[in-house]
Structure formats: structure tokens, C-alpha cells
Design a protein around this motif. Structure first.
Motif, short mmCIF file in Angstrom:
data_model
loop_
_atom_site.label_atom_id
_atom_site.label_comp_id
_atom_site.label_asym_id
_atom_site.label_seq_id
_atom_site.Cartn_x
_atom_site.Cartn_y
_atom_site.Cartn_z
N VAL A 64 0.85 -1.19 0.00
CA VAL A 64 0.00 0.00 0.00
C VAL A 64 0.89 1.24 0.00
CG1 VAL A 64 -1.77 1.29 1.27
CG2 VAL A 64 -1.83 -1.22 1.23
N VAL A 65 0.60 2.17 -0.90
CA VAL A 65 1.34 3.43 -0.97
C VAL A 65 0.41 4.55 -0.52
CG1 VAL A 65 2.60 5.05 -2.45
CG2 VAL A 65 2.75 2.57 -2.88
N ASN A 66 0.80 5.25 0.55
CA ASN A 66 0.01 6.38 1.04
C ASN A 66 0.46 7.64 0.32
OD1 ASN A 66 -1.59 8.12 2.71
ND2 ASN A 66 0.29 8.61 3.82
N ALA A 67 -0.37 8.13 -0.61
CA ALA A 67 -0.03 9.31 -1.39
C ALA A 67 -1.06 10.42 -1.22
CB ALA A 67 0.11 8.94 -2.87
N VAL A 68 -1.82 10.38 -0.14
CA VAL A 68 -2.74 11.48 0.16
C VAL A 68 -1.99 12.56 0.92
CG1 VAL A 68 -4.72 9.92 0.25
CG2 VAL A 68 -3.52 10.50 2.36
N SER A 69 -2.61 13.70 1.11
CA SER A 69 -2.01 14.77 1.89
C SER A 69 -1.76 14.31 3.32
CB SER A 69 -2.96 15.98 1.89
OG SER A 69 -2.60 16.90 2.89
N GLY A 70 -0.67 14.79 3.89
CA GLY A 70 -0.33 14.40 5.24
C GLY A 70 -1.38 14.75 6.27
N ARG A 71 -2.14 15.82 6.02
CA ARG A 71 -3.15 16.25 6.98
C ARG A 71 -4.33 15.28 7.04
NH1 ARG A 71 -2.89 21.67 8.25
NH2 ARG A 71 -4.22 21.12 10.01
N VAL A 72 -4.54 14.48 6.00
CA VAL A 72 -5.69 13.57 5.97
C VAL A 72 -5.26 12.11 5.89
CG1 VAL A 72 -7.15 15.32 4.92
CG2 VAL A 72 -5.93 13.70 3.46
N ALA A 73 -3.95 11.87 6.09
CA ALA A 73 -3.44 10.51 5.91
C ALA A 73 -4.09 9.51 6.85
CB ALA A 73 -1.92 10.50 6.09
N LEU A 74 -4.22 9.86 8.12
CA LEU A 74 -4.78 8.91 9.07
C LEU A 74 -6.24 8.60 8.75
CD1 LEU A 74 -3.19 10.12 12.42
CD2 LEU A 74 -2.62 8.07 11.11
N ASP A 75 -6.99 9.63 8.35
CA ASP A 75 -8.39 9.40 7.99
C ASP A 75 -8.49 8.46 6.79
OD1 ASP A 75 -9.32 11.00 10.02
OD2 ASP A 75 -9.51 12.78 8.76
N ALA A 76 -7.63 8.68 5.79
CA ALA A 76 -7.67 7.83 4.60
C ALA A 76 -7.30 6.39 4.94
CB ALA A 76 -6.71 8.37 3.55
N LEU A 77 -6.33 6.21 5.81
CA LEU A 77 -5.91 4.87 6.16
C LEU A 77 -6.93 4.18 7.07
CD1 LEU A 77 -2.13 5.65 6.63
CD2 LEU A 77 -3.11 4.14 4.90
N ARG A 78 -7.60 4.94 7.90
CA ARG A 78 -8.70 4.35 8.68
C ARG A 78 -9.80 3.88 7.75
NH1 ARG A 78 -7.83 9.13 12.14
NH2 ARG A 78 -6.53 8.48 13.91
N ALA A 79 -10.08 4.68 6.71
CA ALA A 79 -11.08 4.27 5.72
C ALA A 79 -10.62 3.03 4.98
CB ALA A 79 -11.36 5.41 4.75
N ALA A 80 -9.32 2.90 4.77
CA ALA A 80 -8.79 1.70 4.11
C ALA A 80 -9.00 0.47 4.97
CB ALA A 80 -7.31 1.89 3.80
N GLY A 81 -8.96 0.65 6.30
CA GLY A 81 -9.23 -0.45 7.22
C GLY A 81 -7.98 -1.12 7.73
N ALA A 82 -7.83 -1.18 9.04
CA ALA A 82 -6.65 -1.81 9.63
C ALA A 82 -6.51 -3.25 9.18
CB ALA A 82 -6.74 -1.73 11.16
N GLU A 83 -7.64 -3.93 9.00
CA GLU A 83 -7.59 -5.34 8.59
C GLU A 83 -7.00 -5.50 7.19
OE1 GLU A 83 -11.56 -3.70 7.27
OE2 GLU A 83 -10.22 -3.49 8.99
N ASN A 84 -7.08 -4.44 6.38
CA ASN A 84 -6.51 -4.49 5.03
C ASN A 84 -5.06 -4.01 4.99
OD1 ASN A 84 -8.92 -5.40 3.82
ND2 ASN A 84 -9.73 -3.32 3.81
N LEU A 85 -4.55 -3.54 6.12
CA LEU A 85 -3.18 -3.05 6.21
C LEU A 85 -2.28 -3.97 7.03
CD1 LEU A 85 -3.96 0.72 6.93
CD2 LEU A 85 -3.44 -0.32 4.72
N ASP A 86 -2.87 -4.77 7.89
CA ASP A 86 -2.09 -5.60 8.80
C ASP A 86 -1.13 -6.51 8.04
OD1 ASP A 86 -3.43 -4.48 10.89
OD2 ASP A 86 -4.51 -6.28 11.50
#
Length: 217
Positions: A64-86
Motif C-alpha cells: 500500500v502506498v500512502n499518497a494522500v495529503s499528510g493532513r488527511v493521511a490517518l483518515d484515509a488509512l482508517r477508511a482503508a481499514g486496519a484489517e486491510n493493512l495488517d
């Protein structure tokens, strides 16, 4: 490889497009599955390109490549779902850029970083910070800048950093030009480089530049 690139801005589209050209499967993730920018990118890129939600992209991917703005990165990754990042490599390329009274600021800065915040929020993801010190065109085509200039990586997982360094090699960055700064705490140092980068961009009138590190032997 199967990549998720989260973010439909220039950085995400540029990185995703180059990964497709290299033969990888890429899903460009956004908040909605019918994001017109993502759909247009997927149509234009190739048969290996797809568009989807953050969660769909992350579930599909090996990396997974996080390429959103740093100010919204955590929100975007929460939307992605921890289960999909583990257990997955999570490449963080963003900067914590904010604007106040027309001036560029960093938030967080000095005592924290987006890279560290992501690792804390998703402890089972294998976060590697890299690429945030160059323009997105230079990210995928380092030859735009002459000479043996350098990139940085940092993160807690040595194998994840090795694999990300291999990915960077595909993008044109030889391993000897990728400097390992250690653990994820070093993310705050490369994120704090952004104000200097912006100053140099204004001074040079171009984003096609980078730094080369020399050290005594």
C-alpha cells in the motif's frame, strides 16, 4: 506485484502510472468508488489499472502506498481499514503540509511525524517512509536531475525497507543511492526538509532538483 496507491492527486496518479508501466497491477484508491479522477486514470493507464475505494484498493494490494495529503493521511488509512493493512508494507510518501496566513507550515513537526503517527495507529502495518523529499516527477524519473543524488528510507522493519529499496530500484534509484536512516522516528527529519525544499523550488524556479550526500571515508 499488486499495489494500492491511496490518493488521486498528482503524486498518486504519477506513482500509480509508473508502477503500471513497470508491469504491476495498481488500484488507485479514493473515498468513493466512482471518483471521476480515479476512473479516468484507470481508463487511460492500462488494463492493469483499476479504481476503487480506499478499502477496496488496500484489500486488493500486497503493498500500500500512502499518497494522500499528510493532513488527511490517518483518515484515509482508517477508511482503508486496519484489517486491510495488517502485515503489509505501507509506503508513506506524504508530507504534513499546512497553510496559515498564506505561509507553508508543518503539522506535526519536530516532536512527531506523519510516518510515526501512521505506525502508531496501525502497529501491524510495516511502515516505510520514503520519496517525500523529491517532486513526484523526480520520484519516477530520477534522471530528470543529473548526478548521483539520493533518497532516504526509514522504518522499523528491515525486510520491508529492503523490499521498498527494490521498488525504488525499479523506479530508477540504484540501491547505493538509497540511504537508510534507521527507525520510523527518522521520518520527522525528512518531513522537516520540506520548508527547505519549497525555498529551493522558489529560488530555482523548478522542482527538478535533489540533494546529493557526501561523507568522509
Amino acid at each position: 506485484m499488486r499495489y494500492a496507491v491511496l490518493g488521486t492527486g498528482e503524486v498518486g496518479r504519477t506513482l500509480g502510472g509508473r508502477l503500471v508501466e513497470l508491469g504491476h497491477e495498481v488500484t488507485l484508491g479514493s473515498r468513493t468508488k466512482d471518483n471521476p479522477v480515479a476512473l479516468e486514470w484507470a481508463t487511460a493507464a492500462a488494463e492493469r489499472a483499476r479504481a476503487g475505494t480506499f478499502a477496496q484498493a488496500a484489500a486488493f494490494a500486497e503493498v500500500v502506498v500512502n499518497a494522500v495529503s499528510g493532513r488527511v493521511a490517518l483518515d484515509a488509512l482508517r477508511a482503508a481499514g486496519a484489517e486491510n493493512l495488517d502485515g503489509k508494507i505501507l509506503v508513506d510518501v506524504c508530507n504534513p503540509l499546512a497553510f496559515e496566513d498564506g505561509e507553508a507550515r508543518l503539522d506535526p513537526v519536530e516532536s512527531d511525524s506523519v510516518g510515526e503517527q501512521i505506525q502508531r495507529a496501525f502497529p501491524h502495518a510495516r511502515v516505510v517512509k520514503t520519496l517525500n523529499t523529491v517532486n513526484c516527477q523526480v520520484m519516477v524519473d530520477p534522471g530528470r536531475v543529473p548526478g548521483a543524488h539520493h533518497l532516504f528510507v526509514c522504518g522499523e522493519d528491515a525486510e520491508a525497507k529492503r523490499r521498498v529499496t527494490a521498488m525504488l530500484g525499479e523506479l530508477g534509484w540504484p540501491a547505493e543511492r538509497v540511504l537508510d536512516l534507521g527507525g520510523i522516528r527518522a521520518a520527522r527529519t525528512v518531513e522537516m526538509y520540506l520548508p527547505l525544499w519549497l525555498t529551493m523550488m522558489r529560488r530555482f524556479g523548478t522542482a527538478d532538483f535533489n540533494i546529493e550526500v557526501h561523507r568522509a571515508l
